[in-house]
Write a protein that holds these residues in place. Structure first.
Motif, mmCIF file in Angstrom:
data_model
loop_
_atom_site.group_PDB
_atom_site.id
_atom_site.type_symbol
_atom_site.label_atom_id
_atom_site.label_comp_id
_atom_site.label_asym_id
_atom_site.label_seq_id
_atom_site.Cartn_x
_atom_site.Cartn_y
_atom_site.Cartn_z
ATOM 1 N N GLY A 1 48.090 -42.886 76.378
ATOM 2 C CA GLY A 1 47.966 -43.039 77.841
ATOM 3 C C GLY A 1 47.192 -44.268 78.288
ATOM 4 N N VAL A 2 46.740 -45.115 77.362
ATOM 5 C CA VAL A 2 45.923 -46.283 77.749
ATOM 6 C C VAL A 2 46.761 -47.287 78.541
ATOM 7 C CG1 VAL A 2 44.522 -48.202 76.881
ATOM 8 C CG2 VAL A 2 44.354 -45.960 75.803
ATOM 9 N N GLU A 3 48.018 -47.466 78.116
ATOM 10 C CA GLU A 3 48.911 -48.391 78.836
ATOM 11 C C GLU A 3 49.134 -47.917 80.271
ATOM 12 O OE1 GLU A 3 50.478 -51.905 78.976
ATOM 13 O OE2 GLU A 3 50.023 -51.159 76.955
ATOM 14 N N GLU A 4 49.339 -46.580 80.444
ATOM 15 C CA GLU A 4 49.539 -46.018 81.797
ATOM 16 C C GLU A 4 48.297 -46.210 82.661
ATOM 17 O OE1 GLU A 4 50.406 -44.703 78.965
ATOM 18 O OE2 GLU A 4 52.046 -43.235 79.126
ATOM 19 N N ILE A 5 47.108 -46.102 82.038
ATOM 20 C CA ILE A 5 45.851 -46.303 82.786
ATOM 21 C C ILE A 5 45.779 -47.738 83.309
ATOM 22 C CG2 ILE A 5 43.330 -46.443 82.545
ATOM 23 C CD1 ILE A 5 43.560 -44.079 80.530
ATOM 24 N N MET A 6 46.124 -48.705 82.455
ATOM 25 C CA MET A 6 46.039 -50.114 82.868
ATOM 26 C C MET A 6 47.049 -50.430 83.977
ATOM 27 S SD MET A 6 45.106 -52.226 79.380
ATOM 28 C CE MET A 6 46.486 -51.704 78.385
ATOM 29 N N GLU A 7 48.235 -49.827 83.894
ATOM 30 C CA GLU A 7 49.228 -50.038 84.955
ATOM 31 C C GLU A 7 48.754 -49.392 86.269
ATOM 32 O OE1 GLU A 7 52.321 -51.727 85.217
ATOM 33 O OE2 GLU A 7 51.400 -52.691 83.475
ATOM 34 N N ALA A 8 48.108 -48.235 86.150
ATOM 35 C CA ALA A 8 47.588 -47.550 87.349
ATOM 36 C C ALA A 8 46.490 -48.380 88.005
ATOM 37 C CB ALA A 8 47.054 -46.163 86.977
ATOM 38 N N ILE A 9 45.663 -49.049 87.188
ATOM 39 C CA ILE A 9 44.608 -49.918 87.738
ATOM 40 C C ILE A 9 45.231 -51.019 88.587
ATOM 41 C CG2 ILE A 9 42.836 -51.630 87.102
ATOM 42 C CD1 ILE A 9 42.306 -49.831 84.579
ATOM 43 N N VAL A 10 46.314 -51.613 88.052
ATOM 44 C CA VAL A 10 47.003 -52.698 88.773
ATOM 45 C C VAL A 10 47.623 -52.189 90.076
ATOM 46 C CG1 VAL A 10 49.015 -54.229 88.669
ATOM 47 C CG2 VAL A 10 47.449 -54.090 86.719
ATOM 48 N N GLU A 11 48.290 -51.023 89.998
ATOM 49 C CA GLU A 11 49.066 -50.539 91.143
ATOM 50 C C GLU A 11 48.207 -49.850 92.204
ATOM 51 O OE1 GLU A 11 52.041 -48.064 89.385
ATOM 52 O OE2 GLU A 11 52.867 -49.719 88.186
ATOM 53 N N ARG A 12 47.169 -49.104 91.782
ATOM 54 C CA ARG A 12 46.445 -48.247 92.739
ATOM 55 C C ARG A 12 45.153 -48.862 93.269
ATOM 56 N NH1 ARG A 12 46.504 -42.314 89.864
ATOM 57 N NH2 ARG A 12 48.473 -42.546 88.723
ATOM 58 N N ILE A 13 44.426 -49.603 92.437
ATOM 59 C CA ILE A 13 43.146 -50.168 92.901
ATOM 60 C C ILE A 13 43.426 -51.454 93.680
ATOM 61 C CG2 ILE A 13 40.923 -51.146 92.179
ATOM 62 C CD1 ILE A 13 40.947 -49.211 89.824
#
Length: 600
Positions: free
Chosen positions: A170-182
């Motif tokens: 899930g680390v890749e999904e976390i990094m994508e979420a940082i880009v999209e949500r923050i």
């Protein structure tokens, strides 16, 4: 650097929910470090952090990331502590961010410190990305955690990311979420410089180094900057960022985080929470900064060797620069000489500061028993703040002593509710709330006197619930209580460093237990030592440490008995003189005995 492609975020969680492990994985995944130079808990660079397995200081790191769409981003990540004693580090870090990764252990679920950290993030209007960590454990229950997210924190559980920092899931999904949500940082790079100073430390070769988050404008080498709180001006010599190794850079623009070296020699020329601006083109008004933290626990720190007093003062100055959450002021003790009265956020904080002073600055210390701050309200006159029990002189019957109360939040499995209730009642707790978070998990809230939990409440809580309970607290108010000063005397002389303020109902038991413990710790002297506990001049408990006796008759082989008597009388007279002028040797363990009394 394109400001729209910068993301500033912190990792927050309860203790041992995997913050440092996730930080390690993000460092490796983004290629900031090669595997050959990497080590676990990379950002925990203090020996103390590695030994204890906890984060003490928040650490920043700049990471490069290329998204799945191919865009290049810069992550400014802050790994924060999880223990309640270091919540000041968390609140300071969040002021430099736009979002947080909220880690929750998939087997333990939401704990007391999780709720406290979420409240801090919400108060700062930060974007929260929930991450359910440790899903690889056999006991993991992600569905239970999703329910808790909805019911307890009111966070949409569909946004939660399932992950295992240890396994890299899930680390890749976390990094994508940082880009999209923050969201990217706001701020105008063309405005006058406005930067928040949120950390500082002392370097032997470079002087004071400061860590800043640029809000508006930009920083570059050669620029003359001004500290708005202190008014001091400096020329920027070097700028850099931790990648995670220190890397020199030419410029820091709006939204970026980095360190500044500006030839700052004196420790009092900077202040955590200050606003940094350009000297000739300064900004209109400073940033809000941080609210001043109020110490909750006080203790005396004394150098074992009196010649180290100056060294201790310098060490405290340097450590205070790096940890603005503790305070110190000089004090003198009749028993221990010259030292400092220090204020801390909690017992663990006190322990860490003492160990850092001894390790990093080579100062041998003697620490007095911790106490909380009390308020003395005389019938006539102003309120007096008492942070040292020895400052409480003879009490008047009309005086009122107020003690600090905390709102303690305990989350525990339902089978241990009765045990926790008994423990809280023994510590004079008043129940405020009881709520079932899930069919098997209960949240209890109590108003508790801080003086009752400062010693060993947490240890008793953990042992009686087999480690399942989690505990968090916040200051509530000061309340009047029936308190008395308990003095400890050695051969009739009061040892001010061992005095304490206790509730009248527990004073006798505490005094009796303490003199027993002290008897075990005080080494035998050449004369008898009487250890007494007293309240207002009335002795309530006593123990004696028997004198060492030299065999003065060793060389008397027979002969007249009067010769032996004469030698014994001479020894007796000598011991009497020693008793009149003798000073009792008190080891550090005697002061720690106060912490280990078995009175509940």
């Amino acid at each position: 650097m394109n400001q729209q492609n910068v993301r500033n975020f912190s990792i927050i969680a309860h203790i041992d929910h995997g913050k440092s492990t996730l930080a390690d994985k993000l460092i490796l995944k983004t290629g900031a470090l090669e595997q050959r130079v990497f080590k676990d808990q990379y950002l925990d660079n203090m020996d103390l952090e590695r030994e204890r397995g906890i984060t003490i200081k928040a650490q920043t790191v700049r990471l490069p990331y290329r998204s799945q769409k191919g865009d290049a981003y810069t992550f400014n990540m802050i790994d924060t502590p999880g223990h309640v004693d270091f919540s000041y580090e968390v609140s300071r870090s969040l002021a430099a961010c736009e979002g947080v990764l909220l880690l929750i252990d998939a087997s333990q679920g939401i704990q007391a410190q999780t709720i406290a950290n979420v409240n801090l993030a919400m108060a700062g209007n930060l974007t929260i990305i929930p991450v359910i960590n440790k899903v690889d454990l056999p006991s993991a229950d992600p569905d239970m955690v999703r329910e808790q997210l909805e019911d307890i924190l009111q966070i949409d559980s569909t946004e939660a990311i399932l992950a295992s920092a240890k396994q890299g899931i899930g680390v890749e999904e976390i990094m994508e979420a940082i880009v999209e949500r923050i969201p990217p940082p706001e701020g105008d790079p063309d405005q006058p410089l406005k930067a928040l100073l949120f950390d500082a430390w002392y370097d032997l070769y470079k002087g004071v180094m400061i860590l800043v988050r640029v809000v508006d404008g930009h920083l570059k080498e050669g620029m003359t900057i001004q500290m708005m709180a202190t008014g001091h001006t400096f020329e920027v010599e070097e700028l850099g960022a931790f990648t995670p190794v220190p890397k020199r850079i030419d410029r820091l623009s709006a939204g970026e985080v980095g360190f500044v070296i500006a030839g700052i020699k004196k420790l009092d020329e900077t202040k955590i929470g200050d606003t940094v601006t350009e000297f000739k083109n300064n900004c209109d008004k400073p940033l809000p900064g941080y609210k001043d933290v109020k110490p909750m626990v006080f203790s005396g720190l004394y150098p074992i060797d009196g010649d180290q007093y100056e060294n201790l003062r310098d060490a405290l100055k340097k450590l205070r620069l790096n940890d603005a959450s503790f305070t110190y002021e000089p004090e003198t003790s009749a028993a221990l000489g010259f030292g400092f009265r220090c204020g801390f956020l909690g017992l663990l904080h006190m322990e860490i500061v003492r160990e850092r002073l001894e390790r990093e600055y080579n100062v041998d210390l003697l620490t007095t028993a911790p106490t909380v701050v009390f308020h003395l309200k005389p019938e006539h006159g102003d309120m007096v703040v008492i942070d040292n029990p020895s400052n409480l002189k003879k009490q008047d019957r009309t005086d009122t002593i107020l003690e600090p109360y905390l709102r303690g939040t305990i989350i525990v499995p339902d089978e241990y509710v009765g045990v926790v209730m008994n423990l809280a009642r023994d510590r004079r707790g008043i129940q405020l709330k009881m709520e079932y978070l899930t069919p098997k998990t209960v949240m209890l809230q109590y108003a508790l006197p801080f003086s009752e939990i400062v010693f060993d409440f947490f240890d008793h809580l953990k042992s009686s619930t087999k480690g399942y309970a989690s505990f968090d607290y916040e200051f509530l108010d000061f309340r009047a209580s029936d308190l008395v000063k308990l003095d400890i005397l050695f051969n009739g002389e009061t040892v001010d460093a061992l005095s304490m303020i206790v509730h009248r109902d527990k004073a006798y038991y505490r005094g009796r237990e303490l003199v027993k413990k002290l008897k075990e710790q005080i080494p035998r002297q050449m004369f008898e030592v009487a250890i007494q506990a007293s309240i207002g001049g009335k002795v309530i408990a006593r123990e004696s440490v028997k004198a060492l006796r030299k065999n003065v008759l060793a060389k008397c082989y027979g002969g007249d008995i009067t010769r032996k008597r004469k030698l014994l009388e001479k020894q007796k007279a000598g011991k009497k003189r020693m008793k009149q002028i003798g000073k009792v040797e008190i080891p550090q363990e005697a002061f720690l005995a106060v912490l280990r009394t078995d009175v509940k």
